[in-house]
Design a protein around this motif. Structure first.
Motif, PDB file in Angstrom:
ATOM      1  N   ARG A   1      39.505 -18.947   2.150  1.00  0.00           N
ATOM      2  CA  ARG A   1      38.521 -20.030   2.259  1.00  0.00           C
ATOM      3  C   ARG A   1      38.357 -20.477   3.711  1.00  0.00           C
ATOM      4  O   ARG A   1      37.247 -20.690   4.194  1.00  0.00           O
ATOM      5  CB  ARG A   1      38.968 -21.204   1.387  1.00  0.00           C
ATOM      6  CG  ARG A   1      37.978 -22.302   1.322  1.00  0.00           C
ATOM      7  CD  ARG A   1      38.452 -23.372   0.376  1.00  0.00           C
ATOM      8  NE  ARG A   1      37.308 -23.844  -0.370  1.00  0.00           N
ATOM      9  CZ  ARG A   1      37.381 -24.687  -1.354  1.00  0.00           C
ATOM     10  NH1 ARG A   1      38.542 -25.112  -1.762  1.00  0.00           N
ATOM     11  NH2 ARG A   1      36.310 -25.105  -1.961  1.00  0.00           N
ATOM     12  N   ARG A   2      39.481 -20.592   4.419  1.00  0.00           N
ATOM     13  CA  ARG A   2      39.416 -20.968   5.843  1.00  0.00           C
ATOM     14  C   ARG A   2      38.685 -19.909   6.652  1.00  0.00           C
ATOM     15  O   ARG A   2      37.891 -20.236   7.532  1.00  0.00           O
ATOM     16  CB  ARG A   2      40.819 -21.161   6.406  1.00  0.00           C
ATOM     17  CG  ARG A   2      41.445 -22.455   6.015  1.00  0.00           C
ATOM     18  CD  ARG A   2      42.750 -22.643   6.732  1.00  0.00           C
ATOM     19  NE  ARG A   2      43.402 -23.851   6.285  1.00  0.00           N
ATOM     20  CZ  ARG A   2      44.603 -24.229   6.678  1.00  0.00           C
ATOM     21  NH1 ARG A   2      45.273 -23.482   7.523  1.00  0.00           N
ATOM     22  NH2 ARG A   2      45.118 -25.339   6.230  1.00  0.00           N
ATOM     23  N   ALA A   3      38.959 -18.649   6.358  1.00  0.00           N
ATOM     24  CA  ALA A   3      38.304 -17.559   7.085  1.00  0.00           C
ATOM     25  C   ALA A   3      36.794 -17.593   6.831  1.00  0.00           C
ATOM     26  O   ALA A   3      35.994 -17.403   7.759  1.00  0.00           O
ATOM     27  CB  ALA A   3      38.887 -16.212   6.666  1.00  0.00           C
ATOM     28  N   ARG A   4      36.403 -17.835   5.585  1.00  0.00           N
ATOM     29  CA  ARG A   4      34.985 -17.916   5.250  1.00  0.00           C
ATOM     30  C   ARG A   4      34.308 -19.085   5.971  1.00  0.00           C
ATOM     31  O   ARG A   4      33.211 -18.958   6.500  1.00  0.00           O
ATOM     32  CB  ARG A   4      34.798 -18.081   3.746  1.00  0.00           C
ATOM     33  CG  ARG A   4      34.157 -16.869   3.117  1.00  0.00           C
ATOM     34  CD  ARG A   4      33.851 -17.102   1.691  1.00  0.00           C
ATOM     35  NE  ARG A   4      35.077 -17.612   1.053  1.00  0.00           N
ATOM     36  CZ  ARG A   4      35.136 -18.183  -0.120  1.00  0.00           C
ATOM     37  NH1 ARG A   4      34.049 -18.324  -0.827  1.00  0.00           N
ATOM     38  NH2 ARG A   4      36.242 -18.617  -0.634  1.00  0.00           N
ATOM     39  N   ARG A   5      34.978 -20.213   5.998  1.00  0.00           N
ATOM     40  CA  ARG A   5      34.414 -21.379   6.687  1.00  0.00           C
ATOM     41  C   ARG A   5      34.290 -21.114   8.188  1.00  0.00           C
ATOM     42  O   ARG A   5      33.324 -21.526   8.809  1.00  0.00           O
ATOM     43  CB  ARG A   5      35.290 -22.612   6.456  1.00  0.00           C
ATOM     44  CG  ARG A   5      35.096 -23.200   5.091  1.00  0.00           C
ATOM     45  CD  ARG A   5      35.884 -24.477   4.967  1.00  0.00           C
ATOM     46  NE  ARG A   5      35.725 -25.029   3.628  1.00  0.00           N
ATOM     47  CZ  ARG A   5      36.462 -26.012   3.160  1.00  0.00           C
ATOM     48  NH1 ARG A   5      37.407 -26.551   3.896  1.00  0.00           N
ATOM     49  NH2 ARG A   5      36.261 -26.458   1.942  1.00  0.00           N
ATOM     50  N   ALA A   6      35.281 -20.445   8.751  1.00  0.00           N
ATOM     51  CA  ALA A   6      35.243 -20.131  10.179  1.00  0.00           C
ATOM     52  C   ALA A   6      34.074 -19.192  10.476  1.00  0.00           C
ATOM     53  O   ALA A   6      33.379 -19.342  11.489  1.00  0.00           O
ATOM     54  CB  ALA A   6      36.552 -19.508  10.623  1.00  0.00           C
ATOM     55  N   ARG A   7      33.837 -18.215   9.592  1.00  0.00           N
ATOM     56  CA  ARG A   7      32.716 -17.276   9.778  1.00  0.00           C
ATOM     57  C   ARG A   7      31.377 -18.004   9.649  1.00  0.00           C
ATOM     58  O   ARG A   7      30.444 -17.722  10.370  1.00  0.00           O
ATOM     59  CB  ARG A   7      32.784 -16.136   8.760  1.00  0.00           C
ATOM     60  CG  ARG A   7      33.691 -15.014   9.233  1.00  0.00           C
ATOM     61  CD  ARG A   7      33.643 -13.862   8.277  1.00  0.00           C
ATOM     62  NE  ARG A   7      34.760 -14.084   7.348  1.00  0.00           N
ATOM     63  CZ  ARG A   7      34.752 -13.787   6.063  1.00  0.00           C
ATOM     64  NH1 ARG A   7      33.711 -13.233   5.517  1.00  0.00           N
ATOM     65  NH2 ARG A   7      35.800 -14.025   5.312  1.00  0.00           N
ATOM     66  N   ARG A   8      31.291 -18.932   8.721  1.00  0.00           N
ATOM     67  CA  ARG A   8      30.043 -19.683   8.525  1.00  0.00           C
ATOM     68  C   ARG A   8      29.751 -20.588   9.699  1.00  0.00           C
ATOM     69  O   ARG A   8      28.603 -20.844  10.039  1.00  0.00           O
ATOM     70  CB  ARG A   8      30.114 -20.527   7.253  1.00  0.00           C
ATOM     71  CG  ARG A   8      30.005 -19.720   5.997  1.00  0.00           C
ATOM     72  CD  ARG A   8      30.060 -20.636   4.804  1.00  0.00           C
ATOM     73  NE  ARG A   8      30.150 -19.876   3.571  1.00  0.00           N
ATOM     74  CZ  ARG A   8      30.464 -20.375   2.409  1.00  0.00           C
ATOM     75  NH1 ARG A   8      30.739 -21.660   2.303  1.00  0.00           N
ATOM     76  NH2 ARG A   8      30.530 -19.621   1.340  1.00  0.00           N
ATOM     77  N   ALA A   9      30.810 -21.140  10.309  1.00  0.00           N
ATOM     78  CA  ALA A   9      30.645 -22.066  11.413  1.00  0.00           C
ATOM     79  C   ALA A   9      30.142 -21.369  12.677  1.00  0.00           C
ATOM     80  O   ALA A   9      29.554 -22.006  13.543  1.00  0.00           O
ATOM     81  CB  ALA A   9      31.974 -22.764  11.714  1.00  0.00           C
ATOM     82  N   LYS A  10      30.341 -20.067  12.792  1.00  0.00           N
ATOM     83  CA  LYS A  10      29.922 -19.337  13.999  1.00  0.00           C
ATOM     84  C   LYS A  10      28.463 -19.108  14.066  1.00  0.00           C
ATOM     85  O   LYS A  10      27.630 -19.118  13.380  1.00  0.00           O
ATOM     86  CB  LYS A  10      30.628 -17.992  14.080  1.00  0.00           C
ATOM     87  CG  LYS A  10      32.080 -18.159  14.437  1.00  0.00           C
ATOM     88  CD  LYS A  10      32.727 -16.813  14.600  1.00  0.00           C
ATOM     89  CE  LYS A  10      34.195 -16.982  14.945  1.00  0.00           C
ATOM     90  NZ  LYS A  10      34.865 -15.747  15.111  1.00  0.00           N
TER      91      LYS A  10
END
Length: 119
Positions: free
Chosen positions: A110-119
């Protein structure tokens, strides 16, 4: 001179305080069990899911049992219940470790997905 050593009154909770703490902890355990159950259900394959749901059910049942024991006036029954819960946790280490691993993986994903979305 008294022969009874002085006991700090704050160090020993009253039964009412203990019940209040147990009630709060029971609520937190119940909420955590529901949350973990949802995360596990969303992220795991069926064989692992079945074991995780059984473990979540045990945790929820243990929380409910702790709440009922808190209503008793005798702390001996609460100590016995805590001992049974600890024994259950020790006996099901593999299932608990699996749930912890799945939960960790879900949080990291979930953190990885959020980090990818934030970029």
């Amino acid at each position: 001179m008294t022969l009874i050593p002085h006991v700090n009154e704050r160090s020993v909770p009253t039964p009412a305080e203990l019940r209040k703490h147990v009630t709060r902890a029971t609520g937190r355990l119940r909420d955590t069990a529901v949350h973990v159950g949802r995360l596990v259900e969303d992220r795991t394959p069926d064989p692992v899911l079945a074991g995780a749901l059984r473990t979540a059910t045990r945790v929820r049942d243990t929380a409910a049992r702790a709440g009922r024991l808190a209503g008793h006036r005798s702390l001996d029954s609460a100590k016995a219940g805590a001992g049974r819960a600890a024994t259950l946790a020790r006996a099901n280490r593999t299932a608990l470790a699996t749930v912890a691993g799945v939960l960790t993986a879900a949080v990291l994903a979930r953190r990885a997905r959020r980090a990818r979305r934030a970029k």
